[in-house]
Scaffold this active site. Structure first.
Site, PDB file in Angstrom:
ATOM      1  N   LYS A 192       0.933  -1.654  -0.256  1.00  0.00           N
ATOM      2  CA  LYS A 192       0.326  -0.054   0.177  1.00  0.00           C
ATOM      3  C   LYS A 192       1.014   1.599   0.171  1.00  0.00           C
ATOM      4  CE  LYS A 192      -4.062   1.613   2.659  1.00  0.00           C
ATOM      5  NZ  LYS A 192      -5.041   1.357   4.034  1.00  0.00           N
ATOM      6  N   SER A 206      -9.998   0.738   2.885  1.00  0.00           N
ATOM      7  CA  SER A 206      -8.764   2.202   2.241  1.00  0.00           C
ATOM      8  C   SER A 206      -8.262   1.453   0.865  1.00  0.00           C
ATOM      9  CB  SER A 206      -8.357   3.280   3.032  1.00  0.00           C
ATOM     10  OG  SER A 206      -7.374   2.418   3.697  1.00  0.00           O
ATOM     11  N   SER A 221      -9.996  -1.498   6.795  1.00  0.00           N
ATOM     12  CA  SER A 221      -9.121  -0.739   5.861  1.00  0.00           C
ATOM     13  C   SER A 221      -8.599  -2.163   4.765  1.00  0.00           C
ATOM     14  CB  SER A 221      -8.648  -0.157   5.939  1.00  0.00           C
ATOM     15  OG  SER A 221      -8.948   1.878   5.876  1.00  0.00           O
TER      16      SER A 221
END
Lengths: 498, 501
Positions: free
Chosen positions: A80, A155, A179
């Site tokens: 990420k 996310s 997330s």
């Protein structure tokens, strides 16, 4: 070639270390898949083809030279884009850090590299991890590989989409209120949020420090266990890191749990849950019952305050954590400021997107003199009550089973005009972060329109070892994880979103 | 000014906030070296710079130093302490919050007994002492429209000590500061170099003025960032006069509320209101989620206490009570720990205290001053190449009348110039051992009498000058003997001869 990038991380690692597959070929396959798919998905903010191929060549040379392979030798991993790397940029999908290059690697990055992993790219996210759909990215949304008109969740939507589509073997995400688990659910893969303190946060760009944890997203339970094995463990650079060595997540993974008690919280069913989601989760629970699990009803009465408490605590910490992005030392700086105040205000107004600004304002308000007791202190009390709920529940059961997300993946734009509706996506996932306990998503079905449904397992702190076995027990007897989304044949769609 | 004659009765109340930079090896929350100076932004790492993703880790050495100072100030040490973020935006603060301690300071209430130096002593209550990180510095000069940021100082461990308003005047404020500096230097937690900002003082001053049967307080003024004791004393003195005149200009006006912040202009010798911020400060303190609360066990505190040296105030007490030194001598000896340690070692080696202190504060202090001047840096007495054992031996020679005080200076100078020499051998080789030979002494006496008829005449004929003349002649004899004559024998024979005549 496509089959190479669809092998599980464990299989790929075994074949590379066994000499059946060249690491370079596996890496090439991944970049071919990225070239074919990512224009439709936008899972990646950046990719590292050259350094990955160089790394793969070294893996192959080392193997030829008889060097001992790492746990992730030659495995292409995505991370990420809020995890710091000395290579490429670390943008947090924000204009504020669009060009930011970190001078240091996050602890998890060091651990991945030491284990022989190849970091193929950095994945898109909601700006600073604030969101549930990856639509809040300054660089445009990520699309769900099962249906590119749908969101991948967020996310960690980029990590989930890339993993589901085979644009990497597995990925790292971060989970502050769901997330990792929610995008894993919406993309039909495994996602694990470890116990707070199990994985070092050093180098994870902080959103809400007391809630953030890094964890794996993978196509199989064994792959998630493998990644966790590599990234877990004490780090003296993180004061909140648990000071004991981590468990062995791999050796007994195939062994089913005996006499397990599975708790069903009454608060996690009912209103707002799609009928198909509820039905799939019920069926999964019935599977465990058939396997000998004892199903016990449990109550988590303070769950209904979870979202409210979360949206005080997380923004309060975020407002403080994001204060450093001020245009003075690094990151976006507004041109021609009139004075210092203007430099701060303009840089932040230009650098941060609307959701980040909203949360900074929420958090600043909650910590202000005169409001602190009413909001922040009260939210901390709710946090204690929620922890207590779980402590009580885990007296009666070993694990809790419930939906990860109340719905399957929704259409892009469906909720982006209504922050409150978006916040409710996290209704089943936030309490896990608030209590600091581990939670994971495993695929447990598909909706009638072909979208994945996820089952969430929650357990007491540091129960990952047993939780992974419980998840594997389900996976071994189902085929959901073997279904893969099909690459689109049409033109890239994300450039003209519906 | 209303009327110079009508000066009211008033009391001065001064409380002090002191920031002590702790001389730790690394910074407060990271392993970057705690040695500022050097190229701007050279003493930094990602944590100091507040880069994305970094996390703080508590410096154990800083905590131990803070506990040491807390124990020296008789503070209650907290069993558990936590860390809070204090939020404000300024370019020298990389994270735009400072990690500090808000409501659970490491050191709680304590007190320091300020000894009477010249004025009266005082008990100064300590309110609290807590740890925090320092900010960097802005360089405004010579950069056109820009200011530059140097973060070398950022992250330095700071101990903030807050007293109750127990200081009754500018001199006491200065003495308190000096005493605190002594304590910090003794404990090795700070070099206490004021010019380098190792200690910064912020006095809070107001007056209680007796007016129409009651005590009326003037508004409190805080004077920011004083880094010399002279500035502390002068700024407090100025501020007292300023508040007094302001009050006297309109004694019956309703007292203004609130605290003002003032800066000290050292050149002009005045305090000036600092520009108030546009908005009231709301630091939005909250517990730092990156750090866990710190537990301080009684065992840890005792380990730290065991490592503490004897502090200057109890040393002075010991010197005065056990060794009969004057307050001034005790103070001079304890100004530098190294000198006090040297003194104690020489005493342990058998030095008679009176003779020893005369050596240390006499010829040794003089030589150290000369060397300091010559080398352009402070040379402490303890750095002179004379050991505690040599001092003890030399002091014993004087005490046993083997050499005179005058001769001891010569021996000392020889020892300093020829390290490792033996004082008794030096005295013998240099012919400085006292002569207790009546015949030799008589010769020197007769020579002196012959050479000084005026003094002899005064002794015999002028009662007013009798004692002075005797002293003069005794000096003349000693001089003739090159300091070797025994002063007692000189006195006896000299008076005998003078009275005979």
């Amino acid at each position: 070639m496509t089959i190479l990038n669809e092998l599980s991380a464990v299989e790929l690692r075994d074949r590379i270390t066994g000499g059946e597959i060249k690491s370079v070929d596996a890496a090439e396959a991944v970049f071919q898949a990225i070239a074919a798919w990512d224009p439709f998905l936008h899972a990646y903010n950046s990719t590292f083809r050259e350094s990955t191929l160089r790394g793969a060549e070294k893996i192959d040379r080392d193997r030829a030279a008889g060097k001992k392979p790492g746990l992730l030798s030659g495995v292409p991993i995505a991370i990420k884009d809020n995890i710091c790397t000395t290579f490429g940029t670390t943008t947090c999908s924000s204009k504020m850090l669009a060009d930011f290059r970190s001078p240091y690697n996050a602890s998890v990055v060091e651990k991945l590299q030491n284990a022989g992993a190849l970091i193929v790219g950095k994945t898109n996210l909601d700006e600073f991890a604030m969101g549930s759909s990856t639509e809040n990215s300054a660089f445009g949304p990520t699309h769900n590989p099962w249906n590119t008109r749908r969101v991948p969740g967020g996310s960690s939507g980029g990590s989930a989409a890339a993993t589901a589509a085979g644009l990497c073997s597995a990925a790292l995400g971060s989970d502050t209120g769901g997330s990792i688990r929610q995008p894993a659910s919406l993309c039909g893969i495994v996602g694990l949020k470890p116990t707070y303190g199990l994985v070092s946060r050093y180098g994870l760009v902080a959103f809400a420090s007391s809630l953030d944890q890094i964890g794996p997203l993978a196509r199989t339970v064994a792959d998630a266990a493998l990644l966790l094995q590599v990234i877990a463990g004490h780090d003296p650079r993180d004061s909140t890191s648990w000071p004991e060595p981590s468990d062995d997540y791999l050796s007994e993974l195939e062994k089913p749990l005996e006499e397990v008690r599975l708790g069903l919280p009454e608060e996690f069913t009912g209103e707002g849950v799609d009928a198909e989601v509820a039905s799939a989760v019920r069926t999964a629970v019935e599977f465990y019952r058939a396997q000998g699990a004892k199903i016990v009803p449990v109550s988590l009465p303070h769950t209904r305050y979870g979202i409210a408490a979360y949206y005080v605590i997380a923004p309060a910490e975020a407002a403080s954590n994001l204060a450093r992005y001020d245009g003075v030392h690094y990151g976006h700086r507004a041109a021609h400021p009139e004075d210092l105040y203007d430099l701060y205000a303009a840089s932040r107004a230009q650098g941060f997107g609307p959701e980040v600004q909203r949360r900074i304002m929420l958090g600043t308000y909650a910590l202000s003199a005169g409001y602190y007791d009413a909001y922040y202190l009260r939210a901390l009390k709710v946090r204690q009550l929620i922890k207590h709920d779980f402590d009580e529940a885990f007296q009666q059961c070993d694990f809790i089973a419930c939906p990860t997300s109340p719905t399957v993946a929704f259409e892009l734009g469906a909720k982006s005009g209504d922050p409150l509706r978006m916040y409710l996506c996290d209704v089943f996932t936030v309490t896990c972060n608030i209590a600091g306990i581990p939670g994971m998503n495993i695929p447990c079905g598909f909706s009638s329109d072909g979208l994945p449904i996820g089952l969430q397992l929650l357990g007491p702190i540091f129960s990952e070892r047993r939780m992974l076995r419980l998840a594997r027990q389900y996976e071994k007897n189902h085929d959901w994880h073997k279904r893969r989304p099909q690459p689109p044949a049409a033109e890239p769609r994300h450039k003209q979103p519906d | 000014m209303a009327s110079a004659a009508a000066l009211p009765q008033y009391k001065v109340l001064i409380g002090m906030e002191i920031h002590v930079q702790l001389a730790t090896r690394s910074k407060m929350f990271t392993g970057a070296a705690n040695g500022f100076g050097g190229e701007p932004n050279s003493q930094v790492d990602p944590v100091v710079l507040g880069l994305p993703g970094v996390l703080p880790v508590i410096n154990r050495q800083a905590v131990e130093m803070a506990i040491m100072v807390g124990l020296a100030l008789n503070c209650r040490i907290a069993a558990q302490t936590k860390w809070d973020r204090k939020s404000y935006y300024y370019p020298d603060l990389p994270k735009n919050y400072q990690i500090s301690q808000y409501d659970q300071p490491l050191c709680g209430a304590g007190q320091m007994e300020l000894p009477p130096a010249d004025g009266p002593g005082a008990t100064v209550r300590i309110r609290r002492a807590h740890l925090e990180e320092d900010a960097g510095k802005l360089l405004h000069e010579n950069h056109g429209a820009f200011s530059l940021v140097d973060l070398n100082r950022a992250g330095t461990p700071l101990l903030e000590i807050v007293t109750e308003p127990d200081l009754a005047g500018p001199e006491q404020a200065r003495l308190f500061g000096e005493e605190l500096r002594h304590i910090c230097r003794y404990l090795g937690v700070s070099l206490g170099i004021m010019q380098q900002g190792h200690m910064r003082f912020e006095p809070n001053i107001n007056l209680h003025i007796f007016h129409q049967g009651q005590w009326v307080p003037t508004p409190i003024a805080e004077i920011k960032n004083l880094n010399s004791f002279r500035a502390v004393e002068r700024a407090c003195g100025y501020e007292i006069q300023r508040q007094l005149s302001e009050w006297m200009a309109s004694p019956d006006a309703p007292p203004p509320r609130g605290k003002s912040t003032r800066g000290w202009d050292d050149d002009r010798g005045v305090t000036l209101v600092q520009r108030e911020k546009e908005e009231a400060h709301d630091y939005r303190y909250f517990p730092d989620p990156d750090l866990v609360p710190l537990r301080v066990t009684p065992e840890w505190i005792e380990q730290i206490r065991a490592r503490m040296v004897e502090l200057p105030i109890p040393r002075r007490e010991r010197y005065r009570k056990q060794l009969g030194l004057s307050a001034k001598e005790a103070f001079s000896l304890t100004e530098e720990k190294s000198l006090s340690d040297l003194f104690d070692q020489a005493i342990a080696a058998g030095a008679p205290p009176r003779r020893l202190i005369n050596l240390l504060l006499g010829p040794a202090a003089k030589l150290a001053n000369e060397r300091s001047a010559a080398q352009g840096r402070p040379v402490p007495i303890s750095d002179l190449p004379v050991s505690a054992g040599q001092y003890a031996a030399l002091a014993r020679l004087v005490d046993q009348n083997a050499i005179s005080a005058t001769a001891s200076v010569a021996v000392f100078e020889y020892l300093a110039a020829h390290p490792g020499s033996d004082p008794a051998q030096v005295a013998a080789q240099q012919g400085l051992l006292q002569v207790r030979d009546a015949a030799r002494t008589l010769q020197w006496v007769l020579q002196a009498i012959a050479a000084n008829p005026q003094a002899v005449g005064d002794y015999r004929n002028n009662p007013k000058k009798k004692q002075a003349s005797l002293g003069f002649l005794r000096g003349a004899v000693m001089k003739l003997s090159q300091g070797k004559a025994d002063p007692k024998m000189v006195g006896q024979i000299l008076e005998e001869k003078l009275n005979d005549g």
